[in-house]
Design a protein around this motif. Sequence first.
Motif, PDB file in Angstrom:
ATOM      1  N   UNK A 130      24.659  -8.527  81.173  1.00 49.53           N
ATOM      2  CA  UNK A 130      24.076  -9.822  81.254  1.00 49.53           C
ATOM      3  C   UNK A 130      24.527 -10.717  80.474  1.00 49.53           C
ATOM      4  N   UNK A 131      24.746 -10.338  79.210  1.00 48.81           N
ATOM      5  CA  UNK A 131      25.374 -11.400  78.229  1.00 48.81           C
ATOM      6  C   UNK A 131      26.726 -12.166  78.794  1.00 48.81           C
ATOM      7  N   UNK A 132      27.629 -11.219  79.498  1.00 53.13           N
ATOM      8  CA  UNK A 132      28.801 -11.893  80.106  1.00 53.13           C
ATOM      9  C   UNK A 132      28.537 -12.443  81.076  1.00 53.13           C
ATOM     10  N   UNK A 133      27.514 -12.249  82.134  1.00 54.97           N
ATOM     11  CA  UNK A 133      27.111 -13.142  83.034  1.00 54.97           C
ATOM     12  C   UNK A 133      26.770 -14.448  82.636  1.00 54.97           C
ATOM     13  N   UNK A 134      25.872 -14.637  81.773  1.00 54.38           N
ATOM     14  CA  UNK A 134      25.303 -15.962  81.478  1.00 54.38           C
ATOM     15  C   UNK A 134      26.325 -16.695  80.449  1.00 54.38           C
ATOM     16  N   UNK A 135      26.640 -15.929  79.377  1.00 55.76           N
ATOM     17  CA  UNK A 135      27.480 -16.492  78.254  1.00 55.76           C
ATOM     18  C   UNK A 135      29.031 -16.123  78.150  1.00 55.76           C
ATOM     19  N   UNK A 136      29.332 -15.230  78.832  1.00 55.80           N
ATOM     20  CA  UNK A 136      30.874 -14.757  78.678  1.00 55.80           C
ATOM     21  C   UNK A 136      31.775 -15.126  79.839  1.00 55.80           C
ATOM     22  N   UNK A 138      19.939 -14.779  74.246  1.00 53.99           N
ATOM     23  CA  UNK A 138      20.173 -15.434  75.724  1.00 53.99           C
ATOM     24  C   UNK A 138      19.257 -16.631  76.012  1.00 53.99           C
ATOM     25  N   UNK A 139      18.118 -16.487  75.687  1.00 51.86           N
ATOM     26  CA  UNK A 139      17.121 -17.506  75.731  1.00 51.86           C
ATOM     27  C   UNK A 139      17.870 -19.039  75.038  1.00 51.86           C
ATOM     28  N   UNK A 140      18.261 -18.663  73.736  1.00 55.26           N
ATOM     29  CA  UNK A 140      18.662 -19.666  73.215  1.00 55.26           C
ATOM     30  C   UNK A 140      20.166 -20.150  73.280  1.00 55.26           C
ATOM     31  N   UNK A 141      20.910 -19.284  74.158  1.00 60.57           N
ATOM     32  CA  UNK A 141      22.162 -20.017  74.524  1.00 60.57           C
ATOM     33  C   UNK A 141      22.520 -20.229  75.746  1.00 60.57           C
ATOM     34  N   UNK A 142      21.416 -19.861  76.898  1.00 63.91           N
ATOM     35  CA  UNK A 142      21.771 -20.366  78.139  1.00 63.91           C
ATOM     36  C   UNK A 142      20.563 -20.755  78.784  1.00 63.91           C
ATOM     37  N   UNK A 176      19.727 -21.617  81.984  1.00 66.99           N
ATOM     38  CA  UNK A 176      19.488 -20.874  83.198  1.00 66.99           C
ATOM     39  C   UNK A 176      18.744 -19.568  82.875  1.00 66.99           C
ATOM     40  N   UNK A 177      19.216 -18.789  81.794  1.00 64.93           N
ATOM     41  CA  UNK A 177      18.421 -17.559  81.601  1.00 64.93           C
ATOM     42  C   UNK A 177      17.157 -17.899  81.123  1.00 64.93           C
ATOM     43  N   UNK A 178      16.905 -18.954  80.226  1.00 64.75           N
ATOM     44  CA  UNK A 178      15.470 -19.205  79.810  1.00 64.75           C
ATOM     45  C   UNK A 178      14.522 -19.763  80.752  1.00 64.75           C
ATOM     46  N   UNK A 179      15.129 -20.519  82.040  1.00 56.46           N
ATOM     47  CA  UNK A 179      14.483 -20.680  83.128  1.00 56.46           C
ATOM     48  C   UNK A 179      13.981 -19.519  83.855  1.00 56.46           C
ATOM     49  N   UNK A 180      14.816 -18.554  84.027  1.00 55.71           N
ATOM     50  CA  UNK A 180      14.459 -17.656  85.040  1.00 55.71           C
ATOM     51  C   UNK A 180      13.825 -16.778  84.108  1.00 55.71           C
TER      52      UNK A 180
END
Length: 274
Positions: A143-149, A192-196, A198-202
């Motif tokens: 998940x990390x690599x999909x959103x931030x990697x 993930x919420x802090x860094x992405x 789109x993740x926070x929105x979802x």
Amino acid sequence: MRRWRDRLPPEAAGLPAGVHRRAAGLRREELSSLAGISVDYVTRLEQGRASNPSSQVVEALARALRMAPAEREHLFRLAELVPPGAAMVPAYVTPSVQRMLDRLAGTPVAVFDACWTLLVANQEYAALMGDPSDLRGNDRNGVWRTFLGSGSRARRTPDELDELRTAQVADLRSAVTRYPADAQLKRLVEELRAGSERFAELWDSGAVGRHAAARKTIDHPRVGPVTLDCDVLTVGGSDLRIMIYTAEPGTEDAERLALLTVLGTQDLVPFSPE
């Protein structure tokens, strides 16, 4: 550790037995490779010169040494750690699951935990998706690599990528519900919420999705595009995810997958999960 290493023959760990072996069990180098830790650290642990190993290191050693549940718990106690309980994300690859991986020779297979952190992958998976042996921390989380990697070698349209992200967020939300005491999982979600955005929105939208089987085209740097079926199996009782890639027999994709098995991980670019 030395006794546990000596009792495990290499073939039981999915390694070739070879000839002219002085050690009945695993060599330090082999245990190091299986557990994903340095040979020097294995040596220092065996000699009592390393203190306070992390729970991730202990889990990796228990997995590499094919320990039974009671032995794994004992290893955690020896390291002065509390064995993970029912409220923690399971990271234990059981000997039966490990044997299944050993028997799937020629097939790319990887095992993830309930929050999509890579636990173990066979050589064929590493050859297909990139060698994960040097990845640490969040870099091992899909998940990390999909959103931030750096993403994945799997080719996806923007809609397909968002569908994957939605499913991954839904998986994490479900994992947080099942494992409320897992601080590492909570920290992953916070980062993930802090860094992405789109993740926070979802996450805030309560998005619902499912990580289902799919047909994927992998853009491989040496053999070109390979279209494979990707199935995800869940192990009851341990909440592990087993990801398996297969090719339709007699196709060019099957030939390219077989070539990848021969090439191995030589001169390949870094790991990209899924």
